[in-house]
Design a protein around this motif. Sequence first.
Motif, mmCIF file in Angstrom:
data_model
loop_
_atom_site.group_PDB
_atom_site.id
_atom_site.type_symbol
_atom_site.label_atom_id
_atom_site.label_comp_id
_atom_site.label_asym_id
_atom_site.label_seq_id
_atom_site.Cartn_x
_atom_site.Cartn_y
_atom_site.Cartn_z
ATOM 1 N N UNK A 50 -32.351 -36.745 1.627
ATOM 2 C CA UNK A 50 -31.877 -37.643 2.687
ATOM 3 C C UNK A 50 -33.005 -38.430 3.335
ATOM 4 N N UNK A 51 -32.635 -39.475 4.121
ATOM 5 C CA UNK A 51 -33.646 -40.361 4.682
ATOM 6 C C UNK A 51 -34.340 -39.811 5.934
ATOM 7 N N UNK A 52 -33.879 -38.645 6.432
ATOM 8 C CA UNK A 52 -34.454 -38.109 7.676
ATOM 9 C C UNK A 52 -34.889 -36.665 7.473
ATOM 10 N N UNK A 53 -36.098 -36.353 7.918
ATOM 11 C CA UNK A 53 -36.589 -34.960 7.844
ATOM 12 C C UNK A 53 -37.189 -34.594 9.193
ATOM 13 N N UNK A 54 -37.040 -33.331 9.562
ATOM 14 C CA UNK A 54 -37.581 -32.849 10.834
ATOM 15 C C UNK A 54 -38.357 -31.575 10.558
ATOM 16 N N UNK A 55 -39.597 -31.500 11.060
ATOM 17 C CA UNK A 55 -40.288 -30.195 10.999
ATOM 18 C C UNK A 55 -39.790 -29.413 12.202
ATOM 19 N N UNK A 56 -39.133 -28.297 11.934
ATOM 20 C CA UNK A 56 -38.424 -27.594 13.014
ATOM 21 C C UNK A 56 -39.367 -27.129 14.107
ATOM 22 N N UNK A 57 -40.627 -26.845 13.752
ATOM 23 C CA UNK A 57 -41.585 -26.419 14.781
ATOM 24 C C UNK A 57 -41.856 -27.553 15.773
ATOM 25 N N UNK A 58 -41.535 -28.788 15.367
ATOM 26 C CA UNK A 58 -41.789 -29.944 16.234
ATOM 27 C C UNK A 58 -40.592 -30.254 17.145
ATOM 28 N N UNK A 59 -39.487 -29.563 16.909
ATOM 29 C CA UNK A 59 -38.256 -29.875 17.657
ATOM 30 C C UNK A 59 -38.432 -29.778 19.184
ATOM 31 N N UNK A 60 -39.045 -28.703 19.711
ATOM 32 C CA UNK A 60 -39.171 -28.638 21.178
ATOM 33 C C UNK A 60 -39.943 -29.831 21.741
ATOM 34 N N UNK A 61 -40.966 -30.291 21.013
ATOM 35 C CA UNK A 61 -41.774 -31.416 21.500
ATOM 36 C C UNK A 61 -40.962 -32.707 21.506
ATOM 37 N N UNK A 62 -40.162 -32.892 20.461
ATOM 38 C CA UNK A 62 -39.490 -34.200 20.314
ATOM 39 C C UNK A 62 -38.109 -34.234 20.984
ATOM 40 N N UNK A 63 -37.665 -33.105 21.489
ATOM 41 C CA UNK A 63 -36.305 -33.037 22.042
ATOM 42 C C UNK A 63 -36.022 -34.100 23.130
ATOM 43 N N UNK A 64 -36.922 -34.258 24.128
ATOM 44 C CA UNK A 64 -36.632 -35.276 25.159
ATOM 45 C C UNK A 64 -36.470 -36.677 24.552
ATOM 46 N N UNK A 65 -37.253 -36.963 23.512
ATOM 47 C CA UNK A 65 -37.149 -38.260 22.819
ATOM 48 C C UNK A 65 -35.774 -38.386 22.170
ATOM 49 N N UNK A 66 -35.335 -37.295 21.530
ATOM 50 C CA UNK A 66 -34.045 -37.343 20.831
ATOM 51 C C UNK A 66 -32.888 -37.525 21.810
ATOM 52 N N UNK A 67 -33.037 -36.934 22.995
ATOM 53 C CA UNK A 67 -31.991 -37.110 24.019
ATOM 54 C C UNK A 67 -31.899 -38.593 24.399
ATOM 55 N N UNK A 68 -33.055 -39.227 24.627
ATOM 56 C CA UNK A 68 -33.051 -40.665 24.955
ATOM 57 C C UNK A 68 -32.492 -41.483 23.796
ATOM 58 N N UNK A 69 -32.832 -41.059 22.580
ATOM 59 C CA UNK A 69 -32.381 -41.753 21.365
ATOM 60 C C UNK A 69 -30.853 -41.773 21.320
ATOM 61 N N UNK A 70 -30.257 -40.598 21.559
ATOM 62 C CA UNK A 70 -28.792 -40.493 21.518
ATOM 63 C C UNK A 70 -28.176 -41.340 22.635
#
Length: 425
Positions: free
Chosen positions: A82-102
């Motif tokens: 698929x076109x999107x990959x996430x390193x799960x260890x990075x999820x806590x760091x990027x979470x606020x960004x993803x909230x804004x993204x949504x």
Amino acid sequence: MAAANEAERTRRIAVIGAGVVGVCAALWLQRDGHRVCLIEPGNPGEGASFGNAGCFNGSSVTPMAMPGVVKQVPRWLMDPLGPLALRWSYLPTILPYLVRFVRAATPEKVRAQARAMRPLVGPTVPLVRELANMAGAEELVHQRGHLYVYRSAESMAKDGFAWALRRENGVEVDEFDADELRQLEPTLSREYVRGLLVRENGHTSNPLGLVTRFVELFRRQGGEIVSARALGFRLDGRRLTAIATDRGDVAADATVVCAGAFSKPLAAMLGDKVPLETERGYHVMIRDPEVMPRIPTADADGKFVATPMDTGLRFAGTVELAGLDAPPNWRRSQILLNQGRRMLPGLAADHAEERISMWMGHRPAMPDSLPVIGPSRASPDVVYAFGHGHVGMTAAPMTGKIVADLLSGRPAPIDIAPFAATRFG
Ligand SMILES: Cc1cc2nc3c(=O)[nH]c(=O)nc-3n(C[C@H](O)[C@H](O)[C@H](O)COP(=O)(O)OP(=O)(O)OC[C@H]3O[C@@H](n4cnc5c(N)ncnc54)[C@H](O)[C@@H]3O)c2cc1C
């Protein structure tokens, strides 16, 4: 008064970061008569501007966060191709960004984002041609359009809102059925049954070559490259006096922050907390490919682009959320190669190792897909120009013009209110 105006007209301006954005800004600033230096710790043009798909797509008005994107994310993450990959260890760091993204993905916000983007990206081909002419690099810029191909009418229908947005913003699109597509691009797999061609779009057949020619022009016109990393700003009240670097201070009356995905700490020093992230992207290149499309072609489902380049055929794309420090995952490039071979069946099933090269780079991404362009909170002498995400090549020529206007005391040529650093509070 006349002397003050003269000083305003010819300032010492330090441009931080020699990617495509910084280099375009530097050229327009020189044209206004300023004394310009580029502060760059590495080689100019070797950041994100090195390995992109090379497309100057004025039609790129649609943000990454489209309505319904949230529903697709789990499927993309589960699919190793698929076109999107996430390193799960990075999820806590990027979470606020993803909230804004949504939150940015409502139809109303997306419409406003597209309206804001069109004047920034729309004039890209004439503007990059103007710079290329100045630099004697005309042969590196082409206008053959950009082709988006689909494997079914249903998958094209899923992109209906995106195409409506482009059309609403003045983009003209030609549609092709399977037979017409075959005539237009005979190298493409017969799996593709629908194609949409945007003729206004262009591309460079050598992104690094183009930036390098711009840098050569910059030097010929008296520009200096300071081989250093910017660390901070020396301010006297609200006036800038110098840039602090790891090689000492560089005196400057004004500066442009265009350090791509690395701009966040610099903006924070000036009181602007911006949710800048890296959307890591990959490419794979085949030297002397057996076949090459004539027109840059996007597989709309796979979300990757095949671009014909002077040095070979480049497949570029994918988004990996893993931060600035994690090592590249070359499987992402291998996946692009497999998908590319499926897109262009005339390619060999195997290539000698020395004909293949792979690359990873950092797209400077904002959750609402709008860049940050405009003055900093702390000083009108510090202007931001970063966060262009997937469209930094396309938007660089106009971004540079805006910066030059602002630092020369003229109003910006387009509405830059949507790009303000302060939009995140
Ligand atoms: C796979 C992929 C495909 C893409 N395809 C396209 C496309 O087809 N069309 C398009 O328009 N866009 C595309 N993009 C996006 C585009 O490449 C980027 O948006 C653009 O290159 C960003 O340019 P930039 O100048 O902001 O950043 P960069 O090119 O990353 O330059 C930033 C520079 O700042 C320097 N720097 C960092 N920190 C400091 C510091 N403290 N002091 C001084 N300098 C510093 C870095 O060394 C670097 O040289 C793609 C991106 C990727 C990853």
